[in-house]
Design a protein around this motif. Structure first.
Motif, mmCIF file in Angstrom:
data_model
loop_
_atom_site.group_PDB
_atom_site.id
_atom_site.type_symbol
_atom_site.label_atom_id
_atom_site.label_comp_id
_atom_site.label_asym_id
_atom_site.label_seq_id
_atom_site.Cartn_x
_atom_site.Cartn_y
_atom_site.Cartn_z
ATOM 1 N N LYS A 55 -5.962 8.665 1.937
ATOM 2 C CA LYS A 55 -6.177 7.838 0.748
ATOM 3 C C LYS A 55 -5.167 6.703 0.735
ATOM 4 C CE LYS A 55 -8.093 11.510 -2.075
ATOM 5 N NZ LYS A 55 -8.213 12.009 -3.433
ATOM 6 N N PHE B 275 -8.178 1.564 -4.967
ATOM 7 C CA PHE B 275 -8.044 2.853 -4.303
ATOM 8 C C PHE B 275 -9.137 2.991 -3.248
ATOM 9 C CE2 PHE B 275 -6.533 3.119 -8.611
ATOM 10 C CZ PHE B 275 -5.305 3.725 -8.477
ATOM 11 N N GLU C 27 -10.486 5.682 0.303
ATOM 12 C CA GLU C 27 -10.253 6.892 1.071
ATOM 13 C C GLU C 27 -11.129 6.906 2.311
ATOM 14 O OE1 GLU C 27 -12.767 10.506 -0.709
ATOM 15 O OE2 GLU C 27 -11.179 9.834 -2.048
ATOM 16 N N CYS D 203 0.819 -1.217 0.000
ATOM 17 C CA CYS D 203 0.000 0.000 0.000
ATOM 18 C C CYS D 203 0.848 1.260 0.000
ATOM 19 C CB CYS D 203 -0.899 0.019 1.231
ATOM 20 S SG CYS D 203 -2.116 -1.300 1.251
ATOM 21 N N GLU E 213 -3.617 3.502 -1.915
ATOM 22 C CA GLU E 213 -3.506 2.844 -3.216
ATOM 23 C C GLU E 213 -2.886 1.484 -2.940
ATOM 24 O OE1 GLU E 213 -0.363 3.403 -6.700
ATOM 25 O OE2 GLU E 213 -1.746 5.090 -6.544
ATOM 26 N N LYS F 89 -4.769 -2.229 -9.503
ATOM 27 C CA LYS F 89 -4.658 -1.391 -8.314
ATOM 28 C C LYS F 89 -6.054 -1.114 -7.781
ATOM 29 C CE LYS F 89 -0.425 1.034 -9.465
ATOM 30 N NZ LYS F 89 0.222 2.349 -9.610
#
Length: 73
Positions: free
Chosen positions: A52, A67, A69, A19, A54, A65
């Motif tokens: 956030k 994502f 938040e 991450c 990733e 990937k």
């Protein structure tokens, strides 16, 4: 905060991930250095920020990937 990934066709089977964590405030997004684990401990620096993440798989059998938040804190 905790990020996790599961194998698409095998729910419950966790996929190891790497991450990158970011802190965003007032439209400015900065990478949080020296952390690549799937766990991030919030700190006072995070007040008023959106955190956030990733995530990408460490296993070469998986690609892509994801994502996410959280916040604002």
């Amino acid at each position: 905060l905790n990020a996790e990934a599961e194998e698409p066709n095998n729910p419950g089977f966790k996929v190891p991930i790497k991450c990158s964590w970011f802190r965003q405030k007032n439209g400015i997004c900065q990478k949080i250095p020296e952390i690549s684990s799937n766990v991030y401990q919030l700190s006072a620096k995070d007040l008023g920020c959106v955190i956030k993440v990733e995530a990408e798989p460490m296993d070469p059998d998986f690609q892509g990937k994801a994502f996410g938040e959280f916040g604002p804190v």
